[in-house]
Design a protein around this motif. Structure first.
Motif, PDB file in Angstrom:
ATOM      1  N   GLY A   1      57.937  15.905  20.059  1.00 24.01           N
ATOM      2  CA  GLY A   1      57.885  16.288  21.331  1.00 24.01           C
ATOM      3  C   GLY A   1      57.707  15.441  22.492  1.00 24.01           C
ATOM      4  O   GLY A   1      57.812  14.305  22.536  1.00 24.01           O
ATOM      5  N   HIS A   2      56.931  15.960  23.589  1.00 19.97           N
ATOM      6  CA  HIS A   2      56.401  15.389  24.707  1.00 19.97           C
ATOM      7  C   HIS A   2      55.506  15.921  25.600  1.00 19.97           C
ATOM      8  O   HIS A   2      55.369  17.095  25.253  1.00 19.97           O
ATOM      9  CB  HIS A   2      57.873  15.117  25.583  1.00 19.97           C
ATOM     10  N   SER A   3      54.682  15.168  26.422  1.00 20.19           N
ATOM     11  CA  SER A   3      53.624  15.994  27.183  1.00 20.19           C
ATOM     12  C   SER A   3      54.260  15.490  28.586  1.00 20.19           C
ATOM     13  O   SER A   3      55.171  14.652  28.818  1.00 20.19           O
ATOM     14  CB  SER A   3      52.575  15.222  26.941  1.00 20.19           C
ATOM     15  N   GLY A   4      53.392  16.099  29.518  1.00 19.83           N
ATOM     16  CA  GLY A   4      53.757  15.883  31.024  1.00 19.83           C
ATOM     17  C   GLY A   4      52.345  15.994  31.747  1.00 19.83           C
ATOM     18  O   GLY A   4      51.609  16.868  31.471  1.00 19.83           O
TER      19      GLY A   4
ATOM     20  N   THR B   1      51.723  11.610  13.813  1.00 18.36           N
ATOM     21  CA  THR B   1      51.102  12.305  12.640  1.00 18.36           C
ATOM     22  C   THR B   1      49.738  12.597  12.691  1.00 18.36           C
ATOM     23  O   THR B   1      48.999  12.046  13.053  1.00 18.36           O
ATOM     24  CB  THR B   1      51.375  11.193  11.333  1.00 18.36           C
ATOM     25  N   GLN B   2      49.790  13.975  12.216  1.00 20.38           N
ATOM     26  CA  GLN B   2      48.321  14.606  12.364  1.00 20.38           C
ATOM     27  C   GLN B   2      48.189  15.532  11.371  1.00 20.38           C
ATOM     28  O   GLN B   2      48.895  16.545  10.886  1.00 20.38           O
ATOM     29  CB  GLN B   2      48.398  15.401  13.794  1.00 20.38           C
TER      30      GLN B   2
ATOM     31  N   GLN C   1      46.847  18.086  22.175  1.00 21.46           N
ATOM     32  CA  GLN C   1      45.927  18.591  21.390  1.00 21.46           C
ATOM     33  C   GLN C   1      46.142  19.985  20.829  1.00 21.46           C
ATOM     34  O   GLN C   1      46.172  20.409  19.797  1.00 21.46           O
ATOM     35  CB  GLN C   1      44.677  17.978  21.258  1.00 21.46           C
ATOM     36  N   LEU C   2      46.142  20.712  22.035  1.00 17.29           N
ATOM     37  CA  LEU C   2      46.325  22.189  22.095  1.00 17.29           C
ATOM     38  C   LEU C   2      47.700  22.701  21.346  1.00 17.29           C
ATOM     39  O   LEU C   2      47.448  23.573  20.547  1.00 17.29           O
ATOM     40  CB  LEU C   2      45.978  22.799  23.222  1.00 17.29           C
ATOM     41  N   GLY C   3      48.645  21.985  21.734  1.00 15.32           N
ATOM     42  CA  GLY C   3      49.894  22.004  21.187  1.00 15.32           C
ATOM     43  C   GLY C   3      50.104  22.134  19.696  1.00 15.32           C
ATOM     44  O   GLY C   3      50.508  22.961  18.978  1.00 15.32           O
ATOM     45  N   ALA C   4      49.217  20.779  19.189  1.00 14.87           N
ATOM     46  CA  ALA C   4      49.272  20.484  17.688  1.00 14.87           C
ATOM     47  C   ALA C   4      48.481  21.619  17.096  1.00 14.87           C
ATOM     48  O   ALA C   4      48.798  22.187  15.956  1.00 14.87           O
ATOM     49  CB  ALA C   4      48.838  19.224  17.581  1.00 14.87           C
TER      50      ALA C   4
ATOM     51  N   SER D   1      52.790  20.446  27.619  1.00 16.48           N
ATOM     52  CA  SER D   1      53.195  19.924  26.317  1.00 16.48           C
ATOM     53  C   SER D   1      54.291  20.676  25.505  1.00 16.48           C
ATOM     54  O   SER D   1      54.085  22.074  25.937  1.00 16.48           O
ATOM     55  CB  SER D   1      51.839  19.844  25.581  1.00 16.48           C
ATOM     56  N   LEU D   2      54.892  19.990  24.763  1.00 18.60           N
ATOM     57  CA  LEU D   2      56.140  20.497  23.971  1.00 18.60           C
ATOM     58  C   LEU D   2      55.687  19.897  22.421  1.00 18.60           C
ATOM     59  O   LEU D   2      55.700  18.568  22.426  1.00 18.60           O
ATOM     60  CB  LEU D   2      57.171  20.258  24.274  1.00 18.60           C
ATOM     61  N   THR D   3      55.499  20.569  21.352  1.00 17.89           N
ATOM     62  CA  THR D   3      55.012  19.997  20.237  1.00 17.89           C
ATOM     63  C   THR D   3      55.825  20.836  19.280  1.00 17.89           C
ATOM     64  O   THR D   3      56.116  22.069  19.009  1.00 17.89           O
ATOM     65  CB  THR D   3      53.707  20.257  19.707  1.00 17.89           C
TER      66      THR D   3
END
Length: 462
Positions: free
Chosen positions: A294-297, A286-287, A330-333, A305-307
């Motif tokens: 999603g998920h990060s790697g 939650t942001q 954070q970039l994806g968000a 990152s997939l958001t």
């Protein structure tokens, strides 16, 4: 008919480019690529690179690390939907040699099995998978479990190695072959693979105190492949993001994907502080008032990152070829937020239901739990939703169970049965929801209210 998503406005495109340019420069990434998905298709692609005269496009592979886990979770949920397993099954029911005791498949998916974060032995992401040839080599001794199963979220890479072995056992084929046949090919993810295929980026480590590079090894992970082996592109991951929202009958339906996006792991204080928890193969955060899934790697040499913001129907993919540097999650968000705020989603036109069940329509309207007013609504998909008329309170959507009852899908009433209790003449006396009684009037004297209603009725203070 759904309108095709429009291209992004010039101002939005520039804001996205500025954000990834800042991330690549400040994070000192050799290259960084990103994509934005809206309305089920990619609407923007951007790249920044340290190499003059060339920038990677949506067809260049990067290693995606733990984003692989979401693909593995999709395979496990396919097996569940086919009836080949129950998520409540202990893993050892299907893999007797796993040595995981009563740890269930659901707990492995949600990282609540109590297993260690990493397999025993040397750093698995920088050493050959041949050092871990069997299940015991990725789990260790059973007594080395760190936490009681189901008690807490503890991210476990070996847990997903075991889920990959489960897929192989039940399908009788290699994990990669199953993934290609059942997920990659149906979704046209032709540039996603367990081994790199040209064109692909090289993995680099950037010195923390100097602008110099060191190449990272690209090892094969063997039995740990299902936890972090895959290479992919922003083009493929954009299509995968659209699938994770809408579903595809050839792979998984939308309801199962909604289940995967539902929190399944108990959140601890540190998780609550950053607004995050975990579902079945997907992270939930939650942001800024948005729920992001999603998920990060992260593996040596690569970040991913997939958001997805399901409510705004916007997703972002970010890939970089460095061990550390840009904060890609954070970039994806931020990319999602830029689009959602600059170009808010235009809702679909309201349309009436094609068919209506009058026995269901009869239940719509206000109901009272004691003195608390609730509204029961018939939803566009033929289900029901129940929630307080004002303020906070327990609410849920319900799906028709096919036997005259409805099953709760979320919140306090998830899994609970909602049914209409009728009088001998067929009229509705009350709604029963897991023993909660809802009546048409507050403490309706004509209904079966637990404990009864005072015969003198409502009154003032005399």
């Amino acid at each position: 008919m759904t309108t095709a998503p429009e291209e992004l406005l010039a101002g939005t495109r520039r804001a996205l480019l500025h954000r990834i340019a800042l991330a690549q420069a400040e994070g000192r990434a050799p290259s960084l690529v990103a994509a934005v998905v809206r309305g089920g298709r990619a609407v923007w692609h951007g790249a920044r690179t340290s190499v003059d005269g060339h920038a990677p496009d949506e067809d260049v592979q990067y290693r995606i690390g733990s984003l692989t886990k979401t693909f593995t979770a999709v395979l496990v949920m396919r097996l569940r939907d086919e009836g080949a397993l129950d998520l409540r099954d202990p893993l050892v029911k299907h893999l007797p040699d796993a040595g995981t005791g009563e740890v269930t498949i659901a707990q492995l998916l949600a990282h609540t099995g109590g297993l260690a974060a990493e397999p025993p032995g040397p750093w698995w992401e920088r050493t050959p998978g041949s050092l871990r040839p069997g299940l015991a080599d990725i789990v260790g001794e059973p007594q080395l479990a760190l936490h009681p199963p189901g008690r807490r979220f503890h991210y476990s890479n070996p847990g997903y190695g075991l889920l990959g072995a489960l897929v192989e056992e039940l399908r009788g084929a290699n994990w990669e072959d199953v993934l290609r046949r059942e997920v990659l090919e149906p979704l046209d993810l032709n540039r996603t693979s367990a081994q790199p295929r040209a064109p692909h980026a090289g993995g680099w480590a950037v010195h923390p105190w100097a602008d110099v590079l060191l190449p990272e090894p690209a090892e094969e992970y063997g039995p740990m492949a299902a936890a972090g082996q895959l290479w992919s592109t922003t083009g493929d991951l954009a299509r995968f993001a659209a699938f994770l929202v809408r579903g595809d009958a050839r792979v998984l339906d939308a309801e199962t994907l909604r289940e995967m996006r539902t929190p399944a792991a108990p959140a601890e204080a540190i998780d609550l502080a950053d607004g995050g928890t975990y579902g079945l193969g997907l992270r939930i955060d939650t942001q800024g008032g948005r729920t992001l899934v999603g998920h990060s790697g992260s593996v040596p040499g690569f970040l991913a990152s997939l958001t997805i913001d399901v409510a705004d129907d916007v997703a972002a993919v970010v890939l970089a070829n460095c061990t550390s540097g840009p904060a890609v999650t954070q970039l994806g968000a931020d990319l999602v937020r830029i689009v959602a705020e600059a170009e808010p989603r235009i809702p679909e036109p309201w349309r009436p239901l094609r068919d209506v069940d009058h026995a269901v329509l009869e239940l719509a309207g206000p109901w009272y739990w004691g003195t608390s007013p609730f509204a029961l609504r018939v939803t566009a998909d033929g289900g029901l939703s129940l929630g307080p008329l004002s303020g906070g309170g327990r609410r849920s959507r319900f799906r028709d169970a096919g036997d005259g009852t409805w099953t709760g899908l979320e919140g306090y009433f998830a899994g609970e049965a909602l049914r209409a209790v009728r009088r001998p003449d067929g009229t509705v006396d009350h709604l029963d929801l897991g023993s909660f009684v809802f009546t048409r009037q507050p403490y309706d004297e004509g209904a079966s209210v637990p404990g009864g209603v005072d015969a003198a009725g409502w009154r003032g203070i005399g």
